[in-house]
Design an enzyme around this catalytic site. Structure first.
Site, mmCIF file in Angstrom:
data_model
loop_
_atom_site.group_PDB
_atom_site.id
_atom_site.type_symbol
_atom_site.label_atom_id
_atom_site.label_comp_id
_atom_site.label_asym_id
_atom_site.label_seq_id
_atom_site.Cartn_x
_atom_site.Cartn_y
_atom_site.Cartn_z
ATOM 1 N N SER A 113 -18.086 -43.919 29.961
ATOM 2 C CA SER A 113 -18.409 -44.744 28.317
ATOM 3 C C SER A 113 -18.365 -46.059 28.590
ATOM 4 C CB SER A 113 -17.644 -43.605 27.468
ATOM 5 O OG SER A 113 -18.308 -43.912 26.127
ATOM 6 N N GLU A 213 -26.070 -42.016 31.848
ATOM 7 C CA GLU A 213 -25.742 -40.991 31.018
ATOM 8 C C GLU A 213 -25.721 -41.717 29.495
ATOM 9 O OE1 GLU A 213 -22.706 -40.447 29.318
ATOM 10 O OE2 GLU A 213 -22.043 -42.359 29.957
ATOM 11 N N HIS A 281 -20.647 -37.110 29.066
ATOM 12 C CA HIS A 281 -19.934 -36.945 27.885
ATOM 13 C C HIS A 281 -20.203 -35.344 27.688
ATOM 14 C CE1 HIS A 281 -20.281 -41.072 27.136
ATOM 15 N NE2 HIS A 281 -19.283 -40.960 26.250
#
Length: 310
Positions: A113, A213, A281
């Site tokens: 992230s 992602e 995630h």
């Protein structure tokens, strides 16, 4: 693209690792499961003194977070860094990262992230690979045991990492191409990939396989990100794309979802694509090396990457 890429030494039983919060703060009580997992591997776990600090949505001021990160990079006792969580904030202080210390004593850094910004920085300025894997707060939920085992193998062995599409991941339909390609595996969270464009911590993606992602970005915002990457020329030299989990990227007001947008903005680039991979995630995310050489095979539906550690 970085030359003389450095893969940090793998972790061994008895090594000391440190938990840091370079982005957002973890909630109280949500590190215990992750700490227990690391200890079960024989690692000694330290938690940075300010890991739980709160400064708005940040884990302390930029100066505090940079100091905690640099202290871990400079401490010869610390052999690996595990991020407590993502969130936001690394971009505010990545220019203060002691990349010379990182290069002098390379250590595996684990996270995903917002941690994408740190991977970019260490790769561009120190040539160091990263470990794009679960943050420590990930283990408060009921993860499959294979997730922790994949992370252990990624940091404690130098075996290649191999991913195959999962049938429950909707991006699997985006797979295209009739030949395998090889290149350096770069990318991560799409918002942080585009965030680096135009800065001195943006990697050169020429000859690279982009892995990506995202979470909680509406389809039109994904479109904006991908359009910006295209207009900036960032994707001009890539040789392949590995697509992970796009979680919560929906808007019920429109009939396009994340898969539609990804197909619309990526399928015409003329490079092999492998979708349906479980990193990101979503449910039971696996670990992906950052900055190592990899082979993407859309025919046999595999992504095989050199380990991020040596």
């Amino acid at each position: 693209m970085a030359h003389n890429v450095i893969r940090p030494p793998r972790l061994r039983s008895g090594d000391t690792v440190r938990l840091i919060s370079p982005s957002g703060p973890p909630e109280n009580g949500k590190l215990e499961s992750g700490i227990a997992l690391l200890k079960s591997w024989g690692l000694t776990v330290q938690v940075s003194p300010h890991a739980y600090d709160r400064h708005g949505y940040l884990a302390g001021t930029d100066e505090v977070r940079a100091a905690e990160l640099n202290a871990a990079l400079r401490d010869p006792e610390v052999r690996g860094l595990f991020c407590t969580r993502g969130g936001y904030g690394l971009s505010r202080m990545v220019d203060a990262v002691d990349t010379d210390a990182a290069k002098a004593d390379p250590k595996p850094v684990v996270g995903y992230s917002d941690i994408t910004a740190l991977f970019n920085t260490l790769y561009v300025h120190s040539g160091i690979t990263g470990v794009h894997g679960p943050v420590m707060t990930s283990f408060i939920s009921d993860r499959d045991a294979s997730v922790g085992e994949a992370l252990r193998q990624a940091v404690m062995t130098d075996e290649d990492v191999k991913l195959t599409p999962h049938p429950d991941e909707p991006t699997g339909v985006l797979t295209q191409g009739d030949a395998a390609v090889s290149g350096r595996l770069l990318g991560g969270n799409l918002s942080l990939v585009v965030d680096a464009v135009g800065t001195r911590t943006c990697p050169d993606y020429t000859g690279a396989i982009l892995f990506c992602e995202e979470v909680n970005e509406e389809p039109y915002r994904l479109d904006r990100i991908l359009t910006q990457l295209r207009r900036a020329g960032t994707l001009d030299g890539i040789v392949g794309i590995a697509i992970g989990q796009f979680t919560g990227c929906v808007d019920e007001d429109w009939d396009w979802d994340a898969v539609d947008v990804l197909g619309d903005r990526l399928s015409d680039l003329g490079v092999p694509i492998l979708g349906g991979l479980r990193f990101g995630h979503g449910k039971d995310p696996f670990t992906v090396p950052f900055g190592t050489m990899a082979t993407l095979d859309p025919v046999n539906r595999t992504l095989t990457a050199q380990s991020a550690v040596s």
